[in-house]
Design an enzyme around this catalytic site. Structure first.
Site, PDB file in Angstrom:
ATOM      1  CE1 TYR A   1      -3.544  -2.653   0.351  1.00 13.67           C
ATOM      2  CE2 TYR A   1      -3.993  -2.219   2.380  1.00 13.67           C
ATOM      3  CZ  TYR A   1      -4.147  -2.896   1.081  1.00 13.67           C
ATOM      4  OH  TYR A   1      -5.246  -3.809   1.388  1.00 13.67           O
TER       5      TYR A   1
ATOM      6  CB  SER B   1     -14.046  -3.966  -1.958  1.00  9.78           C
ATOM      7  OG  SER B   1     -12.883  -3.531  -2.368  1.00  9.78           O
TER       8      SER B   1
ATOM      9  CG  PHE C   1     -12.876   0.755  -5.824  1.00  7.43           C
ATOM     10  CD1 PHE C   1     -11.911   1.401  -6.523  1.00  7.43           C
ATOM     11  CD2 PHE C   1     -12.547  -0.080  -4.928  1.00  7.43           C
ATOM     12  CE1 PHE C   1     -10.636   1.007  -6.319  1.00  7.43           C
ATOM     13  CE2 PHE C   1     -11.240  -0.419  -4.766  1.00  7.43           C
ATOM     14  CZ  PHE C   1     -10.331   0.167  -5.327  1.00  7.43           C
ATOM     15  N   GLY C   2     -16.868   2.865  -3.589  1.00 10.84           N
ATOM     16  CA  GLY C   2     -17.707   4.099  -3.547  1.00 10.84           C
ATOM     17  C   GLY C   2     -18.968   4.198  -4.460  1.00 10.84           C
TER      18      GLY C   2
ATOM     19  CG  LEU D   1     -22.473  -0.743  -3.089  1.00 11.64           C
ATOM     20  CD1 LEU D   1     -22.098  -2.017  -2.512  1.00 11.64           C
ATOM     21  CD2 LEU D   1     -24.064  -0.972  -3.507  1.00 11.64           C
TER      22      LEU D   1
ATOM     23  N   GLY E   1     -23.814   5.545  -3.341  1.00 15.28           N
ATOM     24  CA  GLY E   1     -24.869   6.499  -4.213  1.00 15.28           C
ATOM     25  C   GLY E   1     -24.629   7.705  -4.831  1.00 15.28           C
ATOM     26  CE  LYS E   2     -18.030   8.402  -4.593  1.00 11.18           C
ATOM     27  NZ  LYS E   2     -16.755   8.836  -3.829  1.00 11.18           N
TER      28      LYS E   2
END
Length: 345
Positions: A53, A233, A237-238, A240, A242-243
């Site tokens: 990472y 996850s 990766f975002g 979910l 909703g954006k």
């Protein structure tokens, strides 16, 4: 916060774990330290990182997330308040810059542990994980096993023996695997049982409303063999959050910054997310709340690994621990899973 004990250990961990793969690439060191401070204040005592990472993996950022955590330990003197998990990366990911030999053997395991200890500024690692199998298996974006040629030779017993040596030296306390298959996990468990070697405590695999492939095989292994899932996850990766359903572009979102993670961005994944969002609204929840509460509800999940790029996201993610899933909500989630199963492998 809610807590549990990692299987086959005496380690008490928060049911939410702070993931750190954004530290050093999307988040600066000061931002990362603010996240760590906030997480600890909210009762999180479990931190997960890896030698490779931040992600996406690059030679320039190899080990930087561990270094940032180590600097935080040095600054705050809170090492003893934290259950620390990290991982050794193996072959099959093109990360030759990490070390000359990417296989799991006594030399590479010892070397990687020493490097991680130095970066993390600690004397021991609570949970040391094999980041992915040495053999060619379970690649990202793949729902099932596909036969591929490799030169891997069966070495489950030897790897466990090498990890046992590191435990005996006090450098690591417990072991886990990551991105592993049912066959691979069972082989580790059987070899450990047969030769009185350390038992795998956890498996860290993807698990979300858009990817429930863990339930096929691995959930039964975890249930019957007492192994805990560290679900990563969980927010796909975002997707979910909703954006992406608002029509806005979100150019700084991970899925747009790093298009190589396109498995979360398929038309089916977007359609399923829309349907899950409708369920959330029906029951007075946000899509984030529905997504994380569903993961936290599963009995085979020991801890849900959340990641955020800002404190507002982190707070919303942590608050989901208080949400209770009703049978009605779970039934409607199953209807969508049956309609669009696992759209993001």
């Amino acid at each position: 916060m809610k807590y549990t004990t990692l299987p086959n250990t005496d380690i008490k961990v928060s049911k939410i774990c702070l993931g750190t793969m954004t530290f050093g690439q999307q988040n600066s060191e000061s931002e990362a330290h603010s996240q760590l401070d906030f997480a600890i204040e909210r009762g999180i005592n479990f931190i997960d990182t890896a030698e490779m990472y931040s992600t996406p993996a690059r030679a320039e950022t190899y080990g930087v997330s561990e270094e940032i955590i180590g600097n935080w330990f040095l600054k705050t003197r809170k090492r003893e308040e934290v259950v620390l998990a990290t991982k050794i990366g193996g072959p099959n990911r093109g990360l030759e810059y990490m070390r000359d030999d990417l296989q799991f053997n006594s030399k590479t395991l010892a070397l990687s542990v020493e490097k991680s200890l130095k970066r993390l500024k600690t004397d021991y690692i609570d949970l040391y994980q094999l980041h992915w199998p040495e053999r060619k298996s379970n690649m990202f974006g793949q729902r099932g096993f596909k036969i591929q040629h490799d030169e891997w030779e069966d070495n489950f017993q030897k790897v466990l023996e090498d990890l046992h040596d590191l435990i005996q030296q006090g450098k690591i306390k417990n072991i886990g695997v990551s991105n592993e298959t049912p066959w691979g996990l069972m082989r580790f468990l059987e070899e450990g049982r047969k030769h009185d070697l350390p038992k795998v405590a956890t498996i860290q695999n993807p698990y979300s409303l858009l990817n429930r492939t863990f339930e096929v095989g691995l959930s039964e292994v975890c249930h019957r063999e007492n192994v805990g899932l560290l679900a990563y996850s969980p927010m796909a990766f975002g997707v979910l959050s909703g954006k992406f359903l608002t029509g806005e572009s979100h150019p700084n979102a991970r899925i747009n910054l790093f298009p190589q993670f396109s498995r979360y961005n398929s038309p089916n994944a977007r359609e399923a997310s829309k349907k899950y969002s409708e369920i959330a609204k029906k029951f007075g929840l946000t899509l984030t709340e529905l997504s994380l509460a569903f993961i936290e509800h599963q009995s085979f999940v020991s801890s849900t690994i959340i990641g955020a790029t800002n404190l507002k996201q982190l707070e919303e993610n942590i608050n989901t621990i208080e949400i209770t899933m009703t049978e009605e909500v779970l039934h409607e989630i199953e209807n969508i899973q049956n309609l669009i199963p696992n759209p993001a492998p």
